[in-house]
Design an enzyme around this catalytic site. Structure first.
Site, PDB file in Angstrom:
ATOM      1  CD  GLU A 193       4.569   7.048  -0.993  1.00 37.16           C
ATOM      2  OE1 GLU A 193       3.728   7.658  -1.694  1.00 37.16           O
ATOM      3  OE2 GLU A 193       4.421   5.866  -0.650  1.00 37.16           O
ATOM      4  CD  GLU A 218       3.385   4.336   3.145  1.00 37.27           C
ATOM      5  OE1 GLU A 218       2.977   3.830   2.065  1.00 37.27           O
ATOM      6  OE2 GLU A 218       3.213   5.528   3.441  1.00 37.27           O
TER       7      GLU A 218
END
Length: 692
Positions: free
Chosen positions: A304, A424
């Site tokens: 991220e 994810e």
């Protein structure tokens, strides 16, 4: 944010129901045949259970298998994965699917299923494989052991196809995240409340059918200072130990720089040189440490990625490209297995928005390396994912959000033969607890996600920080959820407009209708436990409308006690059945209360009903409380029901953004369709709640 191939004996220690038997396998006249089967029913609930079956081949290799057993208590298999299962009365036959027909000597294959039961759920103890009765050893003379025995070898470990990143990533499906362990920000892997990772945990996850495991690792607190940034030897050794366990289990494995992204990498716009030096130093050491690891180990540049204080999109894209380029150069130049190792590069924020996807595609085009993988994360349409702004249902808007994101990465990457991993996925509300999203709506989300990811050839890795698979119990906290997830790996499942039918506590009982979502399947009927409901008498189907007759509803609600009176299952031609709960209710009753902004709860007699959402407005109609762009507040953040305590709590986060002295009108929406009005006024730290 956030913010098994198992050893059979280890699983037996925690399973509720275990049977172990040997199986002789006839492969040829000369074969020294023998096998062992471990049957484990690890999750059980009224009328249903989930079982795993592991077959270990102790003899010569077999190619194609058929396992037969008889249920001693009349159980039925309702849905299976990793095998094709058919039944004739109490006798069950499970045959291999295309990818697991071959069982090498000392290798294990496993499959699982959901079943139904009444009375008792006794485990079968006798199995035959390819027509030969169980014995428990080579040659067929040793009686079956009474306890599970760990196999002496690991599952087969096949490297990814050389030079074919698409095939390797396809082989990683499905995947699982070891969340909130090595990525925890603190002294060690237990800093965020999870126990130390064990080999048994990985074995059990492998037994659940997962083929890849992402092991997020935060390095921030585990290395020295400039200029060398030397990684702590004990921490690196521990990470390598767990990685090696996973590789030995047959997993594809991914490691990365995880929360480093927001702890120090994000300062790159104002501290470019130091961030570069630190980042490069860490990857230089990690590349060396894992240089000769199995090709099933993949490396992810950063989790991220994000930047604070940048001038905007252009600088963000430039900085992320610099990191990816450095990562790629360092790993490739380290040689050994790293020369061709699969490397994973995320978009900015791991977002699937078109500009972010385009930016990463530019990096791929520049690097021109066939062994690269793109990754994004997906937690659903935000109002639905956290239950805010009235996003209580997996509706057309939430569905289209998923389709748009998956289509964008497919069109940009997969269509160009660049593989994509959804590194994810889940729902953000799960970070608080999985009940933030209503059960049926949650199941529809996961059913659709699994199917659409398959249609777009995307590999998925479930985010699990311990809220799904117990780290020491080795049990799923929500059997319905994992059954839906597993089913979605291979097929679609039918659903319906709701999993709840509400019946008033008093008055006449009427027929009740739901809309079936067939998802390309055919409706097969309704069942309660092991009893089929009668078409025409108990229910009718007209098009996609399923109607329970008044007579059937009357029987199902019985004495009409508050709450769930009965569960029935809608069965379809494939996938898992759809549970429908028949619920008796009366409109809830709220009570006046006084309290403090730090701990205010109002009395609530739920009387069989459940809270869906809450609105908050001032007297002039404007929105009150946090997220003041919507009247609907966030479940579990602004408010939360407590069904055992018969209260609804308005949280400090709600009152922190409520104007002092202004009366707030609350509208509580319940799943039965009931709405109730309540009023609260904050005066300093004091709160008064009234009914009028």
């Amino acid at each position: 944010m956030r913010r098994t191939r198992w050893r059979l004996g280890l699983a037996a220690a925690t399973a509720g129901l275990v049977a172990v038997a040997g199986i002789v396998v006839a492969t040829s006249a000369q074969a020294a045949a023998g096998c062992r089967v471990a049957y484990t029913a690890g999750s059980q609930w009224p009328g249903g259970f989930t079982a795993n079956v592991g077959i270990t081949n102790l003899g010569d290799p077999v190619n194609g298998w058929s396992l037969v057993w008889t249920f001693p208590s009349g159980q039925r298999v309702t849905q299976a994965w990793n095998a094709t299962v058919t039944s004739s009365g109490a006798q069950v036959t499970a045959t291999n699917v295309g990818y697991n027909g071959a069982i090498a000597t000392n290798a294990t294959v496993s499959f699982g299923f959901n079943g139904s039961w009444t009375g008792t759920n006794t485990a079968p103890t006798s199995f035959t494989l390819n027509g030969v009765t169980c014995t428990g050893s080579v040659g067929g003379t040793t009686p079956p052991p009474t306890t599970s025995v760990p196999p002496t070898s690991r599952p087969p470990t096949t490297p990814p196809p050389a030079g074919n990143a698409m095939a390797a990533v396809a082989a990683m499906q499905p995947g699982w995240n070891l969340g909130n362990s090595f990525d925890a920000v603190g002294a060690d892997e237990t800093a965020w409340g999870n126990p130390r990772v064990t080999e048994a945990l990985l074995d059990n996850i492998r037994a659940q059918g997962f083929n890849s495991i992402r092991i997020p690792v935060t390095w921030s607190n585990h290395h020295g200072g400039a200029p060398n940034y030397t990684i702590d030897a004990a921490w690196l050794a521990r990470v390598r130990e767990v990685v090696n366990w996973a590789l030995a289990d047959g997993f594809y494995v991914m490691i990365n720089l995880h929360h480093d992204s927001w702890q120090w990498i994000n300062t790159m716009p104002t501290d470019r040189t130091n961030v570069h030096n630190r980042y490069n130093a860490l990857w230089t050491q990690l590349a060396a440490a894992f240089r000769d690891a199995s090709p099933r180990l993949t490396l992810e540049s950063v989790n991220e990625p994000q930047f604070t204080g940048s001038s905007g999109d252009a600088q963000n894209a430039q900085l992320l490209n610099e990191l990816h380029t450095s990562f790629h150069r360092i790993v490739r130049q380290s040689g050994g297995g790293n020369a061709t190792r699969l490397l994973v590069l995320p978009t900015l924020h791991t977002s699937a928005d078109q500009p972010r996807v385009d930016e990463l595609l530019n990096t791929f085009n520049t690097l021109n390396d066939p062994n690269l993988i793109a990754t994004v994360h997906f937690y659903g349409y935000w109002p639905f994912s956290v239950n805010v702004a009235g996003g209580t249902r997996f509706d057309a808007t939430a569905q289209q959000d998923l389709v748009g994101q998956f289509d964008r990465v497919y069109n940009a990457f997969v269509s160009r033969n660049i593989p994509v991993i959804i590194g994810e996925y889940g729902l953000l509300g799960f970070d608080r607890h999985t009940g933030t999203i209503e059960q049926g709506e949650k199941l529809k989300f996961f059913e659709y996600l699994g199917w659409y990811a398959r249609s777009r050839r995307l590999t998925t890795q479930l985010w699990d920080n311990g809220q799904h698979f117990g780290r020491t119990s080795f049990q799923w906290s929500d059997p319905e959820l994992i059954a839906q997830v597993k089913s979605s790996w291979t097929t679609r499942s039918g659903t319906a407009s709701s999993d709840q039918v509400y019946v008033p506590r008093t008055g006449s009982v009427t027929s009740k209708s739901l809309t079936l979502n067939l998802n390309g399947l055919s409706f097969q009927g309704l069942r309660q436990g092991s009893t089929d409901l009668a078409s025409g008498t108990d229910y009718t189907v007209s098009g996609s409308t399923l109607t329970l007759t008044a007579a059937a509803v009357t029987r199902l609600v019985g004495s009409r006690a508050y709450g769930v009176n009965a569960n029935i299952q809608a069965r379809f031609s494939a996938g898992v059945p759809w549970r429908i709960s028949i619920i008796t209710y009366d409109p809830p009753v709220l009570g006046a209360a006084t309290g403090q902004t730090g701990a205010f709860s109002l009395p609530a007699q739920f009387r069989g009903d459940q809270l869906a959402t809450m609105e908050a407005r001032y007297a002039d109609g404007s929105n009150a409380g946090p997220h003041n762009w919507t009247s609907f507040k966030e479940f579990d953040v602004a408010f939360a029901p407590n069904y055992s305590a018969n209260t609804i709590t308005l949280k400090p986060e709600f009152f922190a953004e409520v104007n002092d002295g202004q009366r707030v009108t609350l509208t509580f929406h319940f799943w039965s369709g009931t709405t109730l009005t309540y009023y609260v006024t904050k005066s300093g730290s004091n709160v008064t709640g009234t009914l009028s």
